[in-house]
Design an enzyme around this catalytic site. Structure first.
Site: not given
Lengths: 326, 326
Positions: B16, B130-131, B159, B187
């Site tokens: 990314i 970042g998740n 999304d 998210h």
């Protein structure tokens, strides 16, 4: 509403194609008011992957992207194309000789030349990125009898931009302050990055850097930059190559700035003593979809020998695939 | 000359970050007249790779890119940053429980929150990609006592854009013709893509598509789109995520169009009954660097239950890392 421009990209699931498609679709190539239609052409083995690229393009909700076509059929991929960006090529595999690499790609690009001839717009503009780019462009042009060979170009813009970056770095200036960089010859190790006409904020570059620096550092570094990137990244240049594609096509379509030029590999016409029959990088100015080779630049003995070396290489490449030319 | 905007990107050598850096540097985030300085922050193991990204950026000869800083030191990476885009995160490894994933990332993002507090511009705007993005943003904000928590946001724009793409596809319209899409919540799989306020060329979306389609196809498809991309590409979304970053920051900085809104995950303030203490996606309008949650939308029982489910998940995530909050 403006008519969308149809852009075909081959090898769109590869690293360069992936970096390029989103930038074209977001308006960087033709400006923020020009809709585009993307036609992504891949080999059958990469269809699932290019389908994923198409899904990601849809996920960007890009207002200028009017349609995306995904296909492995050249008749569909090149249909009515206004621009064809030929990135997909057979890479050099281990133990493969250079001659075999040229021959294998010659088959691919002769077929694509025919497909472009038969299906693309009569005004199509073609940019070959897949290596050996110059000779691939020659083959494609030669297999498109209904089109003007001038519609076929190969990319030396990445080399050109790399040269701007290095000179900016060396002179501690912004790239925007440098004009009249030139890449002569083949997109290969024989290319001749030539800063002798450059102006840095209006000052001749050779008033700021020495010719020795150019010969000992600048020229070899540009020639070997691809390998330097691979060493650092573990992958070949992708985003910078895509960026150069955007620059090449944008300038070709929309023009070069007054007082400056860019480097494009185009069919030779005798300019600078390079006889017809190959695709060679020259300084060019562009205006409204046309390009003209910059004339009248002084070529000293050193430069002449560099131009000759690259010309010789291109004539050797041509000799290998002579039977595919028409 | 405009003062360059300083943009820090963490994880810049990842897929990314690689897709993003070139788009920021080419002017897509802040427009064609705004210079930028990139600060690419990576972990020590990725320094060689990010060095390669820096070389490729140099090779693009981008006129707006005034400087590129490559570092693994957060004090340098976040220095005077106007925008901080936090992409680098610990991915879920095989056999790792969700709780461990949240805890591991909480350590990273609490440290980054402190570094941003100490080194970034007082007006810095932070986007966490970042998740788990929403909870990572909460942690970072909580560890930046000198900054307003409103300066910390998380990304639900991918999304949002995916939802626009699907509705455009279903109604056979261009995405540019659709307004007022909303992503509510986290998210994650509990997110609630909500087309109930959408206008398609001025017509309410639910006059054109059925609520059953939304419930049975639209909502689950957006929730699972990431997995769909991985299946097709063999790689997770990269270019589309980078595109969403560009959109999120551009709208935040330059504003949303009149009559439309976008989705951003922001600290809760009681709007729509979601109590304070988490980072939740809402419809927002932006103007000159500020955002406001769109107020007064009707929330029916179905929507309410979806909002509650996502809120519950975010409160559970919060409970796991409660000890890192201040």
């Amino acid at each position: 509403m403006k008519t969308p421009i149809k852009v075909t990209i081959t090898g769109a699931a590869g690293h360069i194609g992936y970096a390029l498609a989103f930038r074209v679709a977001s308006g960087e190539m033709f400006g923020p008011k020009q809709p585009v239609i993307l036609r992504l052409l891949e080999i059958p083995q990469a269809l699932s992957s290019v389908h994923g690229v198409g899904m990601e393009l849809e996920d960007c909700a890009l207002p200028l992207l009017y349609d995306t076509v995904l296909t492995d059929d050249p008749a569909i991929g090149f249909r009515e194309a206004d621009y064809a960006i030929l990135i997909g090529a057979k890479p050099r595999s281990k133990g493969m000789e250079r001659k075999d690499l040229i021959t294998e790609n010659a088959k691919i690009f002769s077929a694509q030349g025919r497909a472009i001839n038969d299906h693309a717009s009569g005004d199509v503009r073609v940019l070959v990125v897949g290596n050996p780019a110059n000779t691939n462009a020659l083959i494609a042009a030669s297999n498109a009898p209904d089109l003007n060979p001038r519609q076929f170009t190969a990319m030396t813009r990445l080399d050109h931009n790399r040269a701007l970056g290095q000179l900016a770095n060396k002179t501690n200036n912004l790239v925007a302050d440098i004009k009249r960089m030139t890449i002569w010859g083949n997109h290969s190790m024989t290319q001749f990055p030539d800063a002798s006409n450059c102006l840095v904020n209006g000052t001749p570059a050779y008033d700021l850097v020495s010719r020795d620096w150019a010969i000992d550092h600048f020229i070899p570094r540009i020639q070997r930059r691809g390998a330097e990137i691979i060493e650092a990244r573990g992958l070949s240049s992708a985003a910078s190559a895509a960026d150069a594609v955007v620059d090449h096509v944008r300038n070709w379509a929309l023009g070069t700035p007054e007082g400056d030029w860019v480097s494009m590999s185009v069919p030779t016409d005798g300019s600078y003593g390079i006889e017809e029959g190959i695709v060679f990088s020259f300084p060019v100015t562009c205006k409204a979809g046309n390009y003209e080779i910059v004339q009248g630049l002084e070529i000293d003995d050193f430069s002449r020998s560099r131009l000759r070396a690259s010309e010789k290489e291109l004539r050797e490449e041509r000799a290998i695939i002579e039977d595919l030319l028409h």
